[in-house]
Design a protein around this motif. Sequence first.
Motif, PDB file in Angstrom:
ATOM      1  N   PHE A   1       0.308  -1.898  -0.023  1.00 55.40           N
ATOM      2  CA  PHE A   1       0.276   0.338  -0.294  1.00 55.40           C
ATOM      3  C   PHE A   1       1.240   1.193   0.177  1.00 55.40           C
ATOM      4  O   PHE A   1       0.133   2.268  -0.251  1.00 55.40           O
ATOM      5  CB  PHE A   1      -0.672  -0.399   0.954  1.00 55.40           C
ATOM      6  CG  PHE A   1      -1.867   1.345   1.082  1.00 55.40           C
ATOM      7  CD1 PHE A   1      -3.193   1.113   0.762  1.00 55.40           C
ATOM      8  CD2 PHE A   1      -1.783   2.320   2.139  1.00 55.40           C
ATOM      9  CE1 PHE A   1      -4.329   2.709   0.592  1.00 55.40           C
ATOM     10  CE2 PHE A   1      -3.260   3.075   2.127  1.00 55.40           C
ATOM     11  CZ  PHE A   1      -3.470   3.576   1.814  1.00 55.40           C
ATOM     12  N   ARG A   2       1.867   1.279   0.498  1.00 57.68           N
ATOM     13  CA  ARG A   2       2.702   2.461  -0.001  1.00 57.68           C
ATOM     14  C   ARG A   2       2.494   3.045  -0.936  1.00 57.68           C
ATOM     15  O   ARG A   2       3.126   4.578  -1.200  1.00 57.68           O
ATOM     16  CB  ARG A   2       4.838   1.986   0.871  1.00 57.68           C
ATOM     17  CG  ARG A   2       5.517   3.663   1.160  1.00 57.68           C
ATOM     18  CD  ARG A   2       7.067   2.268   1.931  1.00 57.68           C
ATOM     19  NE  ARG A   2       7.919   3.668   1.671  1.00 57.68           N
ATOM     20  CZ  ARG A   2       8.584   4.032   2.723  1.00 57.68           C
ATOM     21  NH1 ARG A   2       8.793   3.060   2.902  1.00 57.68           N
ATOM     22  NH2 ARG A   2       9.371   4.628   2.783  1.00 57.68           N
ATOM     23  N   ARG A   3       3.113   1.937  -2.180  1.00 54.37           N
ATOM     24  CA  ARG A   3       3.072   2.922  -3.243  1.00 54.37           C
ATOM     25  C   ARG A   3       2.156   3.260  -3.525  1.00 54.37           C
ATOM     26  O   ARG A   3       1.769   4.538  -4.083  1.00 54.37           O
ATOM     27  CB  ARG A   3       3.272   1.772  -4.191  1.00 54.37           C
ATOM     28  CG  ARG A   3       3.633   2.126  -5.848  1.00 54.37           C
ATOM     29  CD  ARG A   3       4.639   1.142  -6.977  1.00 54.37           C
ATOM     30  NE  ARG A   3       5.037   0.449  -6.401  1.00 54.37           N
ATOM     31  CZ  ARG A   3       6.796   1.095  -6.314  1.00 54.37           C
ATOM     32  NH1 ARG A   3       6.343   2.454  -7.486  1.00 54.37           N
ATOM     33  NH2 ARG A   3       7.861   0.988  -6.402  1.00 54.37           N
ATOM     34  N   ALA A   4       0.936   2.784  -3.681  1.00 59.38           N
ATOM     35  CA  ALA A   4       0.005   3.706  -3.049  1.00 59.38           C
ATOM     36  C   ALA A   4      -0.414   5.387  -3.271  1.00 59.38           C
ATOM     37  O   ALA A   4      -0.855   6.201  -3.852  1.00 59.38           O
ATOM     38  CB  ALA A   4      -1.653   3.512  -3.077  1.00 59.38           C
ATOM     39  N   VAL A   5      -0.169   5.190  -1.450  1.00 55.67           N
ATOM     40  CA  VAL A   5       0.304   6.214  -0.979  1.00 55.67           C
ATOM     41  C   VAL A   5       1.329   7.744  -1.661  1.00 55.67           C
ATOM     42  O   VAL A   5       0.896   8.473  -1.701  1.00 55.67           O
ATOM     43  CB  VAL A   5       1.129   6.087   0.372  1.00 55.67           C
ATOM     44  CG1 VAL A   5       1.210   7.472   0.891  1.00 55.67           C
ATOM     45  CG2 VAL A   5      -0.335   5.307   1.062  1.00 55.67           C
ATOM     46  N   MET A   6       2.497   6.880  -2.094  1.00 54.78           N
ATOM     47  CA  MET A   6       3.538   7.792  -3.265  1.00 54.78           C
ATOM     48  C   MET A   6       2.674   8.351  -4.134  1.00 54.78           C
ATOM     49  O   MET A   6       3.100   8.899  -4.509  1.00 54.78           O
ATOM     50  CB  MET A   6       4.378   6.772  -3.144  1.00 54.78           C
ATOM     51  CG  MET A   6       5.672   6.667  -1.871  1.00 54.78           C
ATOM     52  SD  MET A   6       6.692   5.320  -2.474  1.00 54.78           S
ATOM     53  CE  MET A   6       7.911   6.629  -3.781  1.00 54.78           C
ATOM     54  N   ASN A   7       1.585   6.892  -4.789  1.00 52.66           N
ATOM     55  CA  ASN A   7       1.358   7.701  -6.393  1.00 52.66           C
ATOM     56  C   ASN A   7       0.341   8.574  -5.993  1.00 52.66           C
ATOM     57  O   ASN A   7      -0.178   9.481  -6.863  1.00 52.66           O
ATOM     58  CB  ASN A   7       0.982   6.935  -6.922  1.00 52.66           C
ATOM     59  CG  ASN A   7       2.183   5.175  -7.009  1.00 52.66           C
ATOM     60  OD1 ASN A   7       3.016   5.626  -7.801  1.00 52.66           O
ATOM     61  ND2 ASN A   7       1.729   4.018  -7.720  1.00 52.66           N
ATOM     62  N   ALA A   8      -0.026   9.067  -4.660  1.00 49.71           N
ATOM     63  CA  ALA A   8      -2.002   9.869  -4.510  1.00 49.71           C
ATOM     64  C   ALA A   8      -1.428  10.946  -4.482  1.00 49.71           C
ATOM     65  O   ALA A   8      -1.796  11.930  -5.057  1.00 49.71           O
ATOM     66  CB  ALA A   8      -2.248   9.375  -3.282  1.00 49.71           C
ATOM     67  N   VAL A   9       0.393  11.179  -4.342  1.00 47.11           N
ATOM     68  CA  VAL A   9       0.764  12.648  -4.385  1.00 47.11           C
ATOM     69  C   VAL A   9       1.925  13.254  -5.349  1.00 47.11           C
ATOM     70  O   VAL A   9       2.081  12.229  -5.176  1.00 47.11           O
ATOM     71  CB  VAL A   9       1.880  12.894  -3.435  1.00 47.11           C
ATOM     72  CG1 VAL A   9       1.765  14.099  -2.532  1.00 47.11           C
ATOM     73  CG2 VAL A   9       0.795  12.038  -1.714  1.00 47.11           C
ATOM     74  N   PRO A  10       1.373  14.227  -5.936  1.00 48.96           N
ATOM     75  CA  PRO A  10       1.721  14.330  -7.255  1.00 48.96           C
ATOM     76  C   PRO A  10       3.139  14.666  -7.342  1.00 48.96           C
ATOM     77  O   PRO A  10       3.692  15.143  -6.134  1.00 48.96           O
ATOM     78  CB  PRO A  10       1.408  16.421  -7.937  1.00 48.96           C
ATOM     79  CG  PRO A  10       0.055  15.081  -7.079  1.00 48.96           C
ATOM     80  CD  PRO A  10      -0.202  14.902  -5.804  1.00 48.96           C
ATOM     81  N   LYS A  11       4.551  14.249  -8.107  1.00 47.19           N
ATOM     82  CA  LYS A  11       5.588  14.078  -8.284  1.00 47.19           C
ATOM     83  C   LYS A  11       5.975  15.390  -7.726  1.00 47.19           C
ATOM     84  O   LYS A  11       7.306  16.163  -6.321  1.00 47.19           O
ATOM     85  CB  LYS A  11       6.449  13.903  -9.044  1.00 47.19           C
ATOM     86  CG  LYS A  11       7.513  14.895  -9.134  1.00 47.19           C
ATOM     87  CD  LYS A  11       8.215  14.096 -10.861  1.00 47.19           C
ATOM     88  CE  LYS A  11      10.138  14.384 -10.837  1.00 47.19           C
ATOM     89  NZ  LYS A  11      10.501  13.710 -12.156  1.00 47.19           N
ATOM     90  N   SER A  12       5.820  17.107  -8.029  1.00 51.25           N
ATOM     91  CA  SER A  12       6.026  18.258  -7.715  1.00 51.25           C
ATOM     92  C   SER A  12       5.962  18.664  -6.398  1.00 51.25           C
ATOM     93  O   SER A  12       6.384  19.459  -5.283  1.00 51.25           O
ATOM     94  CB  SER A  12       5.060  18.980  -8.607  1.00 51.25           C
ATOM     95  OG  SER A  12       6.021  19.468  -9.813  1.00 51.25           O
ATOM     96  N   LEU A  13       4.248  18.126  -5.813  1.00 57.58           N
ATOM     97  CA  LEU A  13       4.461  17.913  -4.210  1.00 57.58           C
ATOM     98  C   LEU A  13       5.067  17.280  -3.452  1.00 57.58           C
ATOM     99  O   LEU A  13       5.310  17.689  -1.928  1.00 57.58           O
ATOM    100  CB  LEU A  13       3.075  17.950  -3.917  1.00 57.58           C
ATOM    101  CG  LEU A  13       1.430  18.304  -4.468  1.00 57.58           C
ATOM    102  CD1 LEU A  13       0.596  18.430  -3.741  1.00 57.58           C
ATOM    103  CD2 LEU A  13       2.154  19.989  -4.637  1.00 57.58           C
ATOM    104  N   ARG A  14       5.873  15.724  -4.021  1.00 55.26           N
ATOM    105  CA  ARG A  14       6.359  15.228  -3.569  1.00 55.26           C
ATOM    106  C   ARG A  14       7.947  16.076  -2.730  1.00 55.26           C
ATOM    107  O   ARG A  14       8.734  15.840  -2.332  1.00 55.26           O
ATOM    108  CB  ARG A  14       6.887  13.949  -4.149  1.00 55.26           C
ATOM    109  CG  ARG A  14       5.296  13.119  -4.179  1.00 55.26           C
ATOM    110  CD  ARG A  14       5.027  11.902  -4.476  1.00 55.26           C
ATOM    111  NE  ARG A  14       6.431  11.537  -5.375  1.00 55.26           N
ATOM    112  CZ  ARG A  14       6.419  11.261  -6.608  1.00 55.26           C
ATOM    113  NH1 ARG A  14       4.692  11.095  -6.307  1.00 55.26           N
ATOM    114  NH2 ARG A  14       6.891  10.443  -7.740  1.00 55.26           N
TER     115      ARG A  14
END
Length: 515
Positions: free
Chosen positions: A168-181
Amino acid sequence: MVQKSPRSASTAVASTTPAPTGMDRFFKISSRGSTVSREIRGGLVTFFSMAYIIALNPIILGLVADKEGNLVSGLPKYEQWPAAADAVPIDANIALTMAMVAAATAIIAGVMTLLMGLAGRFPVALAAGLGINAMVAYNIAPMMTWPQAMGLVVWEGIIISILVLTKFRRAVMNAVPKSLRTGISVGIGLFIALIGLVNAGFIRKGALMGELGLSGTIMGWPLLVFVVVLIGLIIMWVHRVKGAMLIAILGGTILAVALEQILHIGKLAPEETNWMSNVPRLSHDIQWLPNLELMKFWEHVDMIGAFSTDIRGWLIILLTILALMLADFFDTIGTIVAVGKTGGILQEDGNPPRTQQILLVDSIGAITGGLFSTSSNTSYIESAAGVSEGARTGMANIVTGLAFLVAVFITPLVNLVPAEAVAPVLVVVGFLMLQQVTDIDWKDLEVAIPAFFMITMMAFTYSITVGMGLGFIVYLVIKLVKGKAGKVSPLLWIIGLLFLIYFLQGLILGFLTVT
């Protein structure tokens, strides 16, 4: 003479090639184009590139008192032990605390780096995470006790471990756009640089918000030490000197000790021009054995206490864990991909081999760091220095991890290191993290404006949580008014709602009280 067939000839040649050893097969040294000597060299370079954390982590964690006025060691911050009449006034509790944090930092970094080498088999070392430790020290500990704060770090690690195991960790990461990360990383970098400038006394509270030194001038020998070390570090950095950060700390400490021996600054200088933390004074009573007090985690970690609170407290705890998780999430994946890209050891999907194991070890690092009061341990981008020197496998980690464990025996000397010698490293680390700002698409206002709020608010409010929350809320508001709400992950809407409740808690509680 019998003519050999091509096949038999090739077989004869192949038979002269040494068969891979068990260690070679385990770490895949040959298959990744490396050698044992290159792995050893790369592992040592990685250690010297990140050994500064042994002196830096105590400065960040060891100087801040919790809501009860205690240090992370459990000792009162303001208690002075009896001293001789001619002794330099130094808080013995802070000195003991910093020695404890230094020893625990080296031990846990060594153990977790060894585990990454054996389980992840990837040349990335772990240690107390910069940014995360600052968040724990400056944002979390003042709201509760240190044991409760470290308990939250443990819970964060447990939750991340579960998310890794369930993928599920990848799902959380994918939920946030790259620019916000990227905005989160850049904001933390600016925050870290600000902490360094404040810890050295280079920036202080002035008539309005802040001012340079004292009344806009550089006054006092300690502040001059900071300036000299910072300039020296910048010069070494632009010349790409390996181990520049460690050299800067060691050189700054030697300079500070020499000045203290000659001028007796800690005894004679006024408070505003004195050392900001440690007095770099040589003493005959230095304890040469490492202080392992923080290894008694059962005495220094409270897994339950933070949850004994009201609804408002629960909300703060929930968002605190969420902020820790998000900071840990994006820092880790960005680091391992960058290190893998440096060594050319990424797979076709852009991820390193054994990604699941790497992420799981990193999550265990958060648990272990919390248990032993060093803050969450995470993957270090400085590992790229070792990879540049030839490291390609987990064998380099074995070398780095063992070096950290050996370094435990020099941690008692950490009390000679003043904040002025370490703070320049924070400033340069902040600069390195700020370089990622070019990865934000500043022409796309839908992500650029939220990223701007994340970056600036982390520094202006002195809170990573606040900056992160404001950035998410601004992003969601823009998507809503642009009619693109359906394109945003439901998970991100939940995160945004939690942060909105957090920011409005005063109004909500006031309304509930009146009604």
